[in-house]
Design a protein around this motif. Structure first.
Motif, PDB file in Angstrom:
ATOM      1  N   ALA A  67       0.811  -1.222   0.000  1.00 46.94           N
ATOM      2  CA  ALA A  67       0.000   0.000   0.000  1.00 46.94           C
ATOM      3  C   ALA A  67       0.841   1.268   0.000  1.00 46.94           C
ATOM      4  O   ALA A  67       0.293   2.360  -0.209  1.00 46.94           O
ATOM      5  CB  ALA A  67      -0.941   0.003   1.206  1.00 46.94           C
ATOM      6  N   ILE A  68       2.169   1.176   0.236  1.00 43.49           N
ATOM      7  CA  ILE A  68       2.995   2.388   0.204  1.00 43.49           C
ATOM      8  C   ILE A  68       4.002   2.360  -0.940  1.00 43.49           C
ATOM      9  O   ILE A  68       4.837   3.266  -1.041  1.00 43.49           O
ATOM     10  CB  ILE A  68       3.720   2.632   1.544  1.00 43.49           C
ATOM     11  N   ALA A  69       3.923   1.354  -1.808  1.00 42.57           N
ATOM     12  CA  ALA A  69       4.845   1.308  -2.946  1.00 42.57           C
ATOM     13  C   ALA A  69       4.663   2.556  -3.809  1.00 42.57           C
ATOM     14  O   ALA A  69       3.569   2.856  -4.275  1.00 42.57           O
ATOM     15  CB  ALA A  69       4.592   0.051  -3.779  1.00 42.57           C
ATOM     16  N   GLY A  70       5.732   3.302  -3.994  1.00 44.45           N
ATOM     17  CA  GLY A  70       5.677   4.541  -4.770  1.00 44.45           C
ATOM     18  C   GLY A  70       5.230   5.753  -3.975  1.00 44.45           C
ATOM     19  O   GLY A  70       5.246   6.871  -4.500  1.00 44.45           O
ATOM     20  N   LEU A  71       4.846   5.564  -2.719  1.00 39.70           N
ATOM     21  CA  LEU A  71       4.309   6.664  -1.922  1.00 39.70           C
ATOM     22  C   LEU A  71       5.228   7.075  -0.781  1.00 39.70           C
ATOM     23  O   LEU A  71       4.821   7.831   0.100  1.00 39.70           O
ATOM     24  CB  LEU A  71       2.930   6.276  -1.364  1.00 39.70           C
ATOM     25  N   ALA A  72       6.451   6.579  -0.792  1.00 37.65           N
ATOM     26  CA  ALA A  72       7.413   6.947   0.251  1.00 37.65           C
ATOM     27  C   ALA A  72       8.717   7.411  -0.385  1.00 37.65           C
ATOM     28  O   ALA A  72       9.795   7.210   0.157  1.00 37.65           O
ATOM     29  CB  ALA A  72       7.661   5.755   1.175  1.00 37.65           C
ATOM     30  N   GLU A  73       8.610   8.043  -1.545  1.00 39.61           N
ATOM     31  CA  GLU A  73       9.798   8.390  -2.326  1.00 39.61           C
ATOM     32  C   GLU A  73      10.125   9.871  -2.335  1.00 39.61           C
ATOM     33  O   GLU A  73      11.000  10.300  -3.092  1.00 39.61           O
ATOM     34  CB  GLU A  73       9.618   7.877  -3.768  1.00 39.61           C
ATOM     35  N   ARG A  74       9.437  10.652  -1.545  1.00 39.14           N
ATOM     36  CA  ARG A  74       9.731  12.080  -1.489  1.00 39.14           C
ATOM     37  C   ARG A  74      10.502  12.396  -0.217  1.00 39.14           C
ATOM     38  O   ARG A  74      10.037  12.126   0.876  1.00 39.14           O
ATOM     39  CB  ARG A  74       8.439  12.895  -1.553  1.00 39.14           C
ATOM     40  N   SER A 323      10.684  -9.981  -2.060  1.00 36.07           N
ATOM     41  CA  SER A 323      10.394  -8.617  -2.512  1.00 36.07           C
ATOM     42  C   SER A 323      10.038  -7.688  -1.357  1.00 36.07           C
ATOM     43  O   SER A 323       9.789  -6.495  -1.585  1.00 36.07           O
ATOM     44  CB  SER A 323       9.290  -8.609  -3.572  1.00 36.07           C
ATOM     45  N   ASP A 324       9.972  -8.180  -0.136  1.00 39.01           N
ATOM     46  CA  ASP A 324       9.968  -7.379   1.087  1.00 39.01           C
ATOM     47  C   ASP A 324       8.908  -6.280   1.061  1.00 39.01           C
ATOM     48  O   ASP A 324       7.728  -6.543   1.275  1.00 39.01           O
ATOM     49  CB  ASP A 324      11.372  -6.816   1.308  1.00 39.01           C
ATOM     50  N   SER A 325       9.287  -5.031   0.771  1.00 36.02           N
ATOM     51  CA  SER A 325       8.345  -3.911   0.812  1.00 36.02           C
ATOM     52  C   SER A 325       7.588  -3.739  -0.494  1.00 36.02           C
ATOM     53  O   SER A 325       6.738  -2.863  -0.610  1.00 36.02           O
ATOM     54  CB  SER A 325       9.086  -2.608   1.130  1.00 36.02           C
ATOM     55  N   HIS A 326       7.922  -4.546  -1.502  1.00 34.88           N
ATOM     56  CA  HIS A 326       7.161  -4.629  -2.761  1.00 34.88           C
ATOM     57  C   HIS A 326       7.239  -3.370  -3.612  1.00 34.88           C
ATOM     58  O   HIS A 326       6.303  -3.064  -4.360  1.00 34.88           O
ATOM     59  CB  HIS A 326       5.707  -5.014  -2.488  1.00 34.88           C
TER      60      HIS A 326
END
Length: 450
Positions: A67-74, A323-326
């Motif tokens: 659910a946070i893949a791509g949403l913790a990159e800032r 793949s851990d955190s996916h």
């Protein structure tokens, strides 16, 4: 019971190499009953339209983190590393409900099947409700994951995780970790309940979150019970330099060093990450018969560091991938990044191949992931051999990345040539599985969470 089936493949990856004209027969229990190479196509066998590979085990998954893949990159002001990422992860961990977890996991597990994973080891520590209270049914969150795996058709080894404190010097958990609270009795109870439901597609083991999160006595107690039951044991270890420093301050030993000296580490153990490991520690892990679970895309995403893959392969150590955190759900990308990080650090090519004394790094990496998956899952998932579970995946023969590639280089192209090659078909325990992730429930869960 699965239906007995017979397949004929023009090429299949058997015993670490491509074999031609391969008969694959599965029995009613979902295992391979016959594997023959160099034979003519039987009239009663389904002829497959291309080369097939065994399915791989995804050795380390935290499904809710999809659910946070791509949403913790800032990035935020100041230092940004694993520990700041962890604070963002808590935002989902504190809110997700059992139905949302099921929807997200079902979507994720279908994505894993699309990529050619046929089994997943779920390192599961979301045990309690949002307030940190135990559910009336201690298996509430665990069963959400079981249902998700059943919906997708993927095999599952559920690993309820023991999580007791926030750090080496802490007496308990932080407020953000309230849903993780557990005891040796609670996690063993979950594992034992799931073992009573065991099938070719469902197994259970134990996870010890980390040395910083589990006190010494509870670690030994839980590990001893798991050993007596013959269950796999998984543990995060030596992932971050801060963990190593804290362990040295607490025990005067490094994490893997302490674990080998003080815990019953054996062939049932699977050490996740082991990024900060020394040559002597790796030799000790190899001598104990334990495996290592590598998660290259997550380790890169979190800035963990680079594992000594060449040294481990030279020791003939057992490993698999997860793949851990996916942030990625594709084993080809995991293996590619695993090799490429070695090349960047060492400024050499074909690191895995040279370390293992073989020509093909892709073959070495795939073979290692396949061989190590059974130990991680606690099931027979070792590929095309009699008695192993009847899993296979068929890479799309029309994929652009495979166009014009000689058959003997197919695996090299799968791992090292982009764009990603989709799987045209995946079979788990003798049954075809759907490859379309269930979007509606996933999207509803994401809208609610975000």
């Amino acid at each position: 019971m699965a239906e007995a089936r017979r397949f004929f493949a023009p090429r299949a990856w058997v015993a670490g190499a491509w074999a031609r004209d391969v008969l694959l027969a599965s029995d009613g229990g979902g295992s391979w009953s016959e594997v023959r190479t160099g034979c003519e196509a039987p009239t009663d066998a389904e002829v497959l339209p291309g080369a097939v590979l065994p399915g791989l085990v995804n050795g380390h998954s935290h499904a809710f983190q999809r659910a946070i893949a791509g949403l913790a990159e800032r990035g935020t002001a100041g230092h940004d590393d694993f520990w700041s990422w962890r604070e963002r992860m808590y935002a989902v961990a504190l809110r997700i409900t059992p139905p949302q977890l099921e929807a997200i996991a079902a979507f994720l597990y279908a994505e894993l099947l699309q990529a050619g994973y046929t089994h997943v080891c779920e390192f599961h520590y979301l045990h309690n409700d949002a307030d940190g209270r135990p559910y009336a049914d201690p298996l509430e969150m665990s069963l959400a994951l079981v249902r998700a795996a059943q919906r997708a058709g993927i095999g599952l080894t559920l690993l309820p995780a023991l999580y007791m404190r926030s750090g080496f010097a802490a007496s308990g958990l932080s407020e953000h970790q309230r849903r993780f609270a557990s005891t040796p009795e609670s996690v063993l109870g979950i594992a034992q309940a799931l073992r009573r439901q065991a099938s070719p597609l469902l197994a259970a083991g134990i996870a010890l979150h980390s040395l910083r999160a589990v006190d010494d006595g509870a670690l030994r107690e839980t590990a001893a019970a798991a050993r007596q039951a013959g269950m796999p044991v998984h543990m995060h270890v030596a992932e971050q330099q801060a963990e190593v420093d804290d362990c040295l301050a607490r025990h005067w030993q490094r994490p893997i060093e302490w674990l080998l000296a003080n815990a019953p580490v054996d062939s049932h153990w699977n050490l996740v990450h082991a990024t900060r490991s020394t040559e002597a520690e790796l030799e000790g892990v190899r001598d104990a018969g334990a495996g290592i679970v590598l998660c290259p895309t997550t380790e890169a995403n979190l800035g963990d560091g680079v594992f000594d893959l060449g040294g481990w392969l030279a020791l003939q150590g057992r490993c698999c991938i997860g793949s851990d955190s996916h942030v990625t759900r594709d084993w080809c990308e995991e293996l590619r990044l695993l090799e490429y990080t070695q090349r960047v650090v060492l400024r050499r090519r074909n690191v895995a191949g040279h370390a293992a004394g073989q020509e093909s790094s892709a073959g070495v990496l795939f073979g290692a992931a396949l061989a190590g998956g059974s130990g991680a899952a606690g099931l027979r998932l070792g590929g095309f051999a009699v008695g192993e579970r009847a899993d296979f995946c068929l890479p799309d023969p029309q994929a652009l990345a495979l166009a014009g590639v000689p058959p003997e280089h197919l695996l090299d192209a799968l791992v090292f040539s982009s764009p990603r090659t989709p799987m045209a078909r995946v079979c788990v325990a003798g049954r075809d599985v759907p490859l379309a992730p269930p979007r509606e429930g996933f999207l509803a869960a994401m809208r609610s969470l975000w």
